[in-house]
Design a protein around this motif. Structure first.
Motif, PDB file in Angstrom:
ATOM      1  N   ASP A  12     -22.929  42.970 -74.921  1.00  0.00           N
ATOM      2  CA  ASP A  12     -23.498  42.608 -73.636  1.00  0.00           C
ATOM      3  C   ASP A  12     -22.478  42.746 -72.510  1.00  0.00           C
ATOM      4  O   ASP A  12     -22.772  43.296 -71.455  1.00  0.00           O
ATOM      5  N   TYR A  45     -21.821  46.261 -71.715  1.00  0.00           N
ATOM      6  CA  TYR A  45     -22.956  46.823 -70.986  1.00  0.00           C
ATOM      7  C   TYR A  45     -22.952  46.428 -69.513  1.00  0.00           C
ATOM      8  O   TYR A  45     -23.036  47.277 -68.628  1.00  0.00           O
ATOM      9  N   ARG A  60     -26.636  49.272 -74.488  1.00  0.00           N
ATOM     10  CA  ARG A  60     -27.552  48.200 -74.853  1.00  0.00           C
ATOM     11  C   ARG A  60     -28.479  48.597 -75.992  1.00  0.00           C
ATOM     12  O   ARG A  60     -28.853  47.790 -76.832  1.00  0.00           O
TER      13      ARG A  60
END
Lengths: 202, 202
Positions: free
Chosen positions: A89, A92, A185
């Motif tokens: 995450d 990303y 992702r």
DNA sequence: ACTTGACTAGACTGACCGGTCTATTCATAA
DNA sequence: TTATGAATAGACCGGTCAGTCTAGTCAAGT
């Protein structure tokens, strides 16, 4: 004293941004100086060479990383396998933010530099290798803990942690080539499925 | 007629070797010409610019790849999942051979170029992206077949094939940074464990 | 008041960059 | 024989590269 620290710092952060956004070879000392509002003389007072600057940039970035979102992602209070999702995450959002601002994905500074300079600068190569070594140790600890807690079956944690780092670098490479952070992702969660079997006992 | 083809070919293969062994920015036209025993004038007769040369080099390498060990590895007669091992093996032996000769691991030309030029050359970036697209389609076919034969559980073949390519590039990156092809052999087999789940149905 | 040494300023160097240009060679075809 | 155009040869161009050098600023220590 204030301006001293400031000048060096300004050179460092400017160089970091430029190296990250483009490449080592493509960014010249002059450009860094102009952007950092520093003269050549001052630059070479603080850094004996471009290579030394690169070393400092790598150190600087590695430290920021270690104390920044890597520390957050690999938080000991998080369940081990969740840390991996957190890491993906973070990667990303970082790349997405950079792209929204600059229009293009810079990728991972370490990965970029590694592929660019590894074949012609032993010193930088070794330094980048050390950074990767340290990064993979974070994965290693996570895996050890997950195994200990019985959340995953025993595996070769040493090799698997390296594989996970490789995968992370790989998806960032692919995402940068497609200039699309979403790749991270989409593919990222697969990092949890990677496993290198324990070497045969017999 | 013979010398014509020869000259262009000589430029191309020389450029390919140099770009692969070092980097795009680090290799100049003059060096390529000297090594290929060609003059500047001849060079610019065949290639309008350095960028055009890079495009041709990528095409050249991609074609050699497609008809070389990629074709072998993804042989339809091989059981699907074995093709992946074959691919890893091929990568390992290639890099090992290169290191034994040159002393350093060149890594993957496409990966190297992708990270180096993606942020400052849209044309090259797009071309490299297309190469990756095509490469991942090989994995895609393999996965489809493996699922069809019931050797692996259904999964998101599109995403997983990209993840596998990313992993391959990642381990080559790591191996290059460590200047040790063994990394590929150690981590490589984990490529078979990668999986991206099918997206939720409803 | 004077010295010291860290720091800044920016002109300058020689090498090299990608790319251009003109002149010449050479095979082919009329 | 001559004309044509692809291919070769290599001098040359403006610009940029990393790095050097000299001159000077400035704050702290004595």
């Amino acid at each position: 004293m204030n301006t001293v620290v400031d000048t060096r710092e300004r050179i460092l952060t400017t160089a970091r941004e430029l190296f990250h956004g483009r490449s080592y070879a493509d960014v010249g000392i002059k450009e860094i100086c102009d952007l950092a509002k520093v003269q050549k003389g001052s630059f070479y007072h603080f850094f004996p060479s471009k290579q030394d600057l690169a070393m400092a940039v790598i150190d600087d970035m590695a430290e920021d990383w270690a104390h920044g979102f890597v520390a957050e992602a690999f938080d000991r209070n998080l369940p081990p396998m969740e840390r991996l999702d957190y890491m993906i995450d973070a990667a990303y959002y970082w790349q997405k933010a950079a792209k929204d601002i600059e229009g293009r994905m810079p990728g991972c500074l370490f990965g970029n530099l590694a592929l660019e300079v590894s074949t012609r600068d032993e010193v930088l190569r070794a330094k980048l290798n050390a950074v990767f070594q340290k990064a993979s140790s974070q994965f290693h600890e996570t895996l050890d803990e997950a195994i200990e807690q019985g959340q995953i079956a025993p595996l070769d944690a040493q090799a698997t942690s390296q594989a996970m780092l490789a995968f992370l670098e790989g998806i960032i490479l692919l995402a940068k080539t497609r200039n699309d952070p979403e790749v991270i992702r989409t593919l990222g969660p697969a990092i949890k499925t990677l496993r290198v079997e324990l070497p045969m006992e017999n």
